[in-house]
Design a protein around this motif. Structure first.
Motif, short mmCIF file in Angstrom:
data_model
loop_
_atom_site.label_atom_id
_atom_site.label_comp_id
_atom_site.label_asym_id
_atom_site.label_seq_id
_atom_site.Cartn_x
_atom_site.Cartn_y
_atom_site.Cartn_z
N UNK A 37 -19.76 51.52 51.49
CA UNK A 37 -18.60 50.82 50.94
C UNK A 37 -18.44 51.14 49.46
N UNK A 38 -17.19 51.29 49.03
CA UNK A 38 -16.87 51.56 47.63
C UNK A 38 -16.25 50.30 47.04
N UNK A 39 -16.97 49.70 46.07
CA UNK A 39 -16.47 48.49 45.40
C UNK A 39 -15.89 48.88 44.05
N UNK A 40 -15.11 47.98 43.47
CA UNK A 40 -14.40 48.27 42.22
C UNK A 40 -15.36 48.56 41.06
N UNK A 41 -16.59 48.03 41.11
CA UNK A 41 -17.53 48.22 40.01
C UNK A 41 -17.99 49.67 39.88
N UNK A 42 -17.78 50.46 40.89
CA UNK A 42 -18.22 51.84 40.87
C UNK A 42 -17.26 52.74 40.10
N UNK A 43 -16.16 52.20 39.64
CA UNK A 43 -15.19 52.95 38.85
C UNK A 43 -14.86 52.15 37.59
N UNK A 44 -14.99 52.79 36.44
CA UNK A 44 -14.73 52.09 35.18
C UNK A 44 -13.29 51.61 35.06
N UNK A 45 -12.35 52.43 35.48
CA UNK A 45 -10.94 52.07 35.32
C UNK A 45 -10.59 50.84 36.16
N UNK A 46 -11.12 50.78 37.39
CA UNK A 46 -10.86 49.62 38.24
C UNK A 46 -11.53 48.37 37.67
N UNK A 47 -12.72 48.52 37.12
CA UNK A 47 -13.42 47.39 36.52
C UNK A 47 -12.64 46.84 35.34
N UNK A 48 -12.13 47.72 34.49
CA UNK A 48 -11.36 47.29 33.31
C UNK A 48 -10.06 46.61 33.75
N UNK A 49 -9.35 47.19 34.71
CA UNK A 49 -8.07 46.62 35.14
C UNK A 49 -8.25 45.27 35.84
N UNK A 50 -9.24 45.16 36.71
CA UNK A 50 -9.50 43.86 37.34
C UNK A 50 -9.94 42.83 36.30
N UNK A 51 -10.75 43.26 35.33
CA UNK A 51 -11.18 42.36 34.26
C UNK A 51 -10.01 41.88 33.41
N UNK A 52 -9.11 42.79 33.06
CA UNK A 52 -7.92 42.41 32.29
C UNK A 52 -7.03 41.44 33.07
N UNK A 53 -6.86 41.70 34.34
CA UNK A 53 -6.03 40.83 35.17
C UNK A 53 -6.63 39.43 35.25
N UNK A 54 -7.94 39.36 35.40
CA UNK A 54 -8.62 38.07 35.44
C UNK A 54 -8.48 37.35 34.10
N UNK A 55 -8.62 38.09 33.01
CA UNK A 55 -8.48 37.51 31.67
C UNK A 55 -7.07 36.98 31.45
#
Length: 140
Positions: A37-55
């Motif tokens: 399985x590929x989770x969002x944490x395995x890609x920096x861009x997805x991690x940043x975008x999900x983090x920004x959306x949560x913020x």
């Protein structure tokens, strides 16, 4: 604080927070051909975008007294989720056709769509509150 929780847009914003801040840890974006399985944490861009959306969701919840700011923050969050959805779409269209690494789409790819719906509903409720306040001001 109690007034903040009583408003329907806060519920929608909490839902958007859960969708972008909690569910990506549970649901994979896609599954590779080897079953990994590929989770969002395995890609920096997805991690940043999900983090920004949560913020943005948290910021919007905390600025409940400033409806206009909430509205703008939600619009930015919708744009951010559309970018995230576009990246997922780009990935699924470009990489799924390659023979060595065939991937199966996961539920995580559809989380931005659900977040966008929750944010649009929150903006509708904020607009309704704003219109109500303006109509009361006219009566004074």
């Amino acid at each position: 604080m109690i007034k903040m929780i009583q408003r329907i847009q806060t519920i929608y914003l909490l839902l958007a927070f859960i969708i972008t801040g909690v569910l990506p840890f549970i649901f994979p974006l896609w599954t590779l051909s080897g079953g990994k399985s590929f989770y969002f944490m395995q890609s920096q861009i997805y991690t940043v975008l999900f983090g920004l959306s949560t913020t943005f969701s948290i910021l919007s919840i905390l600025s409940y007294k400033k409806r206009q700011n909430q509205f703008v923050i939600n619009r930015l969050n919708i744009i951010l989720n559309l970018i995230l959805l576009g990246l997922f779409l780009y990935h699924s269209l470009n990489l799924s056709g390659e023979a060595p690494v065939v991937s199966e789409k996961g539920i995580g790819m559809f989380l931005p769509i659900i977040a966008i719906v929750a944010l649009v509903l929150a903006n509708k409720a904020i607009k309704k509150d704003e219109d109500l306040v303006k109509s009361v001001d006219r009566l004074r």
